[in-house]
Design a protein around this motif. Sequence first.
Motif, short mmCIF file in Angstrom:
data_model
loop_
_atom_site.label_atom_id
_atom_site.label_comp_id
_atom_site.label_asym_id
_atom_site.label_seq_id
_atom_site.Cartn_x
_atom_site.Cartn_y
_atom_site.Cartn_z
N LEU A 13 -2.32 14.09 3.75
CA LEU A 13 -3.26 12.81 4.23
C LEU A 13 -3.51 12.04 3.03
N LYS A 14 -4.19 12.64 1.89
CA LYS A 14 -4.34 11.56 0.81
C LYS A 14 -3.20 10.71 0.43
N LYS A 15 -1.73 11.11 0.35
CA LYS A 15 -0.77 10.26 0.01
C LYS A 15 -0.56 9.52 1.31
N ILE A 16 -0.98 9.59 2.38
CA ILE A 16 -0.79 8.72 3.53
C ILE A 16 -1.73 7.50 3.39
N VAL A 17 -3.02 7.98 3.46
CA VAL A 17 -4.13 7.02 3.71
C VAL A 17 -4.46 6.23 2.50
N THR A 18 -3.96 6.58 1.47
CA THR A 18 -4.18 5.79 0.09
C THR A 18 -3.13 4.71 -0.22
N TRP A 19 -2.19 4.71 0.63
CA TRP A 19 -1.13 3.78 0.52
C TRP A 19 -1.25 2.40 1.50
N GLY A 20 -1.08 1.18 0.92
CA GLY A 20 -1.18 0.03 1.84
C GLY A 20 -2.35 -0.85 1.63
N VAL A 21 -2.78 -1.72 2.53
CA VAL A 21 -3.82 -2.86 2.29
C VAL A 21 -4.91 -2.06 1.90
N PRO A 22 -5.34 -2.59 0.63
CA PRO A 22 -6.58 -2.07 -0.13
C PRO A 22 -7.78 -1.90 0.75
N LEU A 33 7.77 7.15 5.14
CA LEU A 33 8.39 7.96 3.80
C LEU A 33 8.76 7.12 2.78
N LEU A 34 9.70 6.06 2.97
CA LEU A 34 10.33 5.32 2.05
C LEU A 34 9.26 4.48 1.17
N ALA A 35 8.33 4.10 1.69
CA ALA A 35 7.47 3.10 1.06
C ALA A 35 7.16 3.43 -0.22
N GLU A 36 7.21 2.58 -1.25
CA GLU A 36 7.00 2.61 -2.65
C GLU A 36 5.49 2.73 -2.91
N GLY A 37 5.25 3.61 -3.77
CA GLY A 37 3.63 3.70 -4.14
C GLY A 37 3.69 3.47 -5.54
N PRO A 38 2.59 2.95 -6.20
CA PRO A 38 1.55 2.39 -5.19
C PRO A 38 2.23 1.00 -4.34
N TRP A 39 1.08 0.79 -3.53
CA TRP A 39 1.44 -0.44 -2.51
C TRP A 39 1.49 -1.59 -3.46
N ASN A 40 2.21 -2.70 -3.47
CA ASN A 40 2.05 -3.83 -4.30
C ASN A 40 2.36 -5.08 -3.38
N GLY A 41 1.93 -4.98 -2.28
CA GLY A 41 1.79 -6.25 -1.29
C GLY A 41 0.55 -7.22 -1.45
N ASP A 42 0.80 -8.02 -0.60
CA ASP A 42 -0.43 -9.26 -0.38
C ASP A 42 -1.57 -8.50 -0.07
N ARG A 43 -2.51 -8.46 -1.25
CA ARG A 43 -3.76 -8.13 -0.92
C ARG A 43 -4.71 -8.50 0.23
N GLU A 44 -4.15 -9.79 0.64
CA GLU A 44 -4.98 -10.48 1.57
C GLU A 44 -4.39 -10.34 2.99
N THR A 45 -3.32 -9.66 2.99
CA THR A 45 -2.59 -9.35 4.22
C THR A 45 -3.46 -8.82 5.45
N ASP A 46 -3.32 -9.05 6.50
CA ASP A 46 -3.94 -8.57 7.98
C ASP A 46 -2.73 -7.97 8.69
N ASP A 47 -1.67 -8.01 8.04
CA ASP A 47 -0.23 -7.18 8.76
C ASP A 47 -0.48 -5.70 8.50
N TYR A 48 -1.46 -5.22 9.19
CA TYR A 48 -1.48 -3.61 9.00
C TYR A 48 -0.29 -2.84 9.60
N PHE A 49 0.39 -3.38 10.43
CA PHE A 49 1.43 -2.76 11.13
C PHE A 49 2.59 -2.39 9.95
N ASN A 50 2.91 -2.99 9.31
CA ASN A 50 4.12 -2.94 8.38
C ASN A 50 3.24 -2.57 6.91
#
Length: 139
Positions: free
Chosen positions: A120-129, A40-57
Amino acid sequence: MKITAQSADGLADQEYQVLEAGFAEGPDGSGLAVIFQRDLLAEGPWNGDRETDDYFNNSYCVTLGSGETVYGGLEQVAFLGKRATFDFAESMAGILGIEPQFIVDFEVSDQELQLFQETLKKIVTWGVPSQVPQLNGFS
């Protein structure tokens, strides 16, 4: 795999700090239930490492009511009226114990379906591209 969902919802769960959208076969949440969540507290849009494979976080999760959980893995969600088709990566569908294509006929009010879709749209559009699914037919 095809089911009829008689309940659907979307909410910000303050107690567990997750944004959550889900549906179930029974009007009381019984039967097969599928829940999509992200922090819930994740900032949007996601600004992490685009190459990450850390899907858990760095991605949403999909959990069945029976407890099976995957992080990411949803490739596409398409709505046509009150029918939705969820396409999962084969490996993730295998972990969940479902077929890669999951069809849901929603027998819920228009308001419930709209809330589910918006959340659902808010949930699945956040995170690793690479884990953000293609979305079609959302209201």
